[in-house]
Motif scaffolding. Structure first.
Motif, PDB file in Angstrom:
ATOM      1  N   UNK A  93       2.994  15.772   0.617  1.00  0.00           N
ATOM      2  CA  UNK A  93       3.985  15.747  -0.456  1.00  0.00           C
ATOM      3  C   UNK A  93       5.243  16.494  -0.020  1.00  0.00           C
ATOM      4  N   UNK A  94       6.422  15.960  -0.387  1.00  0.00           N
ATOM      5  CA  UNK A  94       7.675  16.628  -0.073  1.00  0.00           C
ATOM      6  C   UNK A  94       8.578  16.606  -1.305  1.00  0.00           C
ATOM      7  N   UNK A  95       9.009  17.804  -1.718  1.00  0.00           N
ATOM      8  CA  UNK A  95       9.911  17.934  -2.863  1.00  0.00           C
ATOM      9  C   UNK A  95      11.326  18.143  -2.342  1.00  0.00           C
ATOM     10  N   UNK A  96      12.255  17.290  -2.817  1.00  0.00           N
ATOM     11  CA  UNK A  96      13.623  17.273  -2.286  1.00  0.00           C
ATOM     12  C   UNK A  96      14.666  17.369  -3.391  1.00  0.00           C
ATOM     13  N   UNK A  97      15.852  17.740  -2.970  1.00  0.00           N
ATOM     14  CA  UNK A  97      17.009  17.727  -3.860  1.00  0.00           C
ATOM     15  C   UNK A  97      17.309  16.283  -4.293  1.00  0.00           C
ATOM     16  N   UNK A  98      17.706  16.125  -5.534  1.00  0.00           N
ATOM     17  CA  UNK A  98      18.075  14.804  -6.054  1.00  0.00           C
ATOM     18  C   UNK A  98      19.584  14.593  -5.920  1.00  0.00           C
ATOM     19  N   UNK A  99      19.969  13.419  -5.424  1.00  0.00           N
ATOM     20  CA  UNK A  99      21.380  13.037  -5.368  1.00  0.00           C
ATOM     21  C   UNK A  99      21.600  11.841  -6.287  1.00  0.00           C
ATOM     22  N   UNK A 100      22.630  11.924  -7.088  1.00  0.00           N
ATOM     23  CA  UNK A 100      23.006  10.795  -7.943  1.00  0.00           C
ATOM     24  C   UNK A 100      23.587   9.707  -7.062  1.00  0.00           C
ATOM     25  N   UNK A 101      23.228   8.458  -7.325  1.00  0.00           N
ATOM     26  CA  UNK A 101      23.848   7.374  -6.571  1.00  0.00           C
ATOM     27  C   UNK A 101      22.922   6.210  -6.314  1.00  0.00           C
ATOM     28  N   UNK A 102      23.489   5.165  -5.744  1.00  0.00           N
ATOM     29  CA  UNK A 102      22.712   3.990  -5.343  1.00  0.00           C
ATOM     30  C   UNK A 102      22.911   3.801  -3.847  1.00  0.00           C
ATOM     31  N   UNK A 103      22.052   3.022  -3.220  1.00  0.00           N
ATOM     32  CA  UNK A 103      22.190   2.824  -1.774  1.00  0.00           C
ATOM     33  C   UNK A 103      23.399   1.928  -1.480  1.00  0.00           C
ATOM     34  N   UNK A 193      20.169   1.296   3.596  1.00  0.00           N
ATOM     35  CA  UNK A 193      19.185   1.734   2.594  1.00  0.00           C
ATOM     36  C   UNK A 193      19.079   3.251   2.521  1.00  0.00           C
ATOM     37  N   UNK A 194      19.653   3.943   3.486  1.00  0.00           N
ATOM     38  CA  UNK A 194      19.507   5.406   3.545  1.00  0.00           C
ATOM     39  C   UNK A 194      20.815   6.171   3.336  1.00  0.00           C
ATOM     40  N   UNK A 195      21.870   5.449   2.967  1.00  0.00           N
ATOM     41  CA  UNK A 195      23.148   6.101   2.649  1.00  0.00           C
ATOM     42  C   UNK A 195      23.452   5.817   1.181  1.00  0.00           C
TER      43      UNK A 195
END
Length: 263
Positions: A93-103, A193-195
């Motif tokens: 499991x990895x908990x990450x910062x959330x960024x607003x946006x779409x790919x 897909x990753x930007x």
């Protein structure tokens, strides 16, 4: 993209629940092929939670955590904060910062304005320059050249996992003896897909499991793949303009249509 099992709150490890405090609800974005992804909505804000199963994907998730921990102090660009990494016998499991946006993919699929489309792709190229110009942390530097490691990994993946590449393609790549004149910090999966895009601007780059000291051409090639015909020729040119240089057709084929087929 295959549909992965959504995460249920009861499954989430205690240390992650403790970190985020109260989980109010969970939502699920479009799923990728390597992890289950959930957005945790909490009183403290939103977080991204990723879960991986199976040897290959668990290794990738740990690598993402390791890379993010080591690039977080770089000032040339903003990377995602990695808060918690937890391994259980069956999953990681990895908990990450959330960024607003779409790919960028989602943005291009919906945006018809030619100038806006070209601007986003141009900025994607400019961001990649900043990544490649950043000093690579020594923890991500290997004694062995990146291309040699990648070919070894490609061979391992071909033998142990289901990949798009085959023995003939691998042999072809090995015989070409591609040499990198100067290795730089690379993202390792710099695709549309990753930007992420937010408010008409590039907001973040996600999925850093391929981060390493490596060949810049790999990132460039993946960024302009013609997958699903989503890029026009003009947009491809806009990316190269933003990055500051292009790529030969043979380099593009080697990295995007060759090496990437094993990852």
């Amino acid at each position: 993209m295959r549909q992965l099992q959504p995460i249920i709150v009861e499954e989430i490890p205690h240390s992650i629940k403790k970190y985020v405090k109260q989980i109010e609800k969970m939502t699920f974005p479009k799923q990728g092929c390597t992890s289950d992804v959930g957005i945790l909505h909490t009183a403290k804000g939103r977080y991204v939670l990723k879960r991986a199963k199976g040897e290959k994907y668990r290794k990738w998730l740990f690598k993402e955590y390791y890379v993010l921990k080591n690039i977080k102090t770089l000032e040339k660009f903003r990377s995602t904060n990695a808060y918690e990494f937890v391994q259980t016998p069956e999953q990681s499991w990895l908990l990450l910062e959330f960024f607003e946006g779409k790919t960028v993919r989602e943005y291009l699929e919906k945006e018809d304005n030619e100038k806006k489309r070209e601007h986003i792709v141009y900025e994607m190229g400019r961001l990649l320059v900043r990544i490649h110009d950043a000093e690579c942390p020594e923890q991500l530097v290997s004694k062995q050249p990146w291309i040699h490691r990648m070919l070894q990994e490609a061979e391992y993946n071909l033998t142990h996992y289901k990949v798009d590449g085959n023995q003939q393609l691998l042999k072809q790549l090995q015989m070409q003896k591609m040499i990198c004149k100067q290795e730089v910090l690379i993202h390792g999966d710099y695709t549309i897909d990753n930007v992420l895009v937010h408010d008409g601007q590039i907001a973040a780059v996600i999925d850093w499991s391929g981060g390493a000291l490596g060949d810049a051409r790999y990132d460039i090639a993946l960024a302009v793949r013609f997958e699903d015909g989503i890029f026009t020729g003009k947009e491809r040119a806009a990316f190269f303009k933003g990055y500051g240089k292009g790529l030969s057709q043979s380099e593009f084929c080697y990295f995007a249509e060759g090496l990437y087929e094993f990852f």
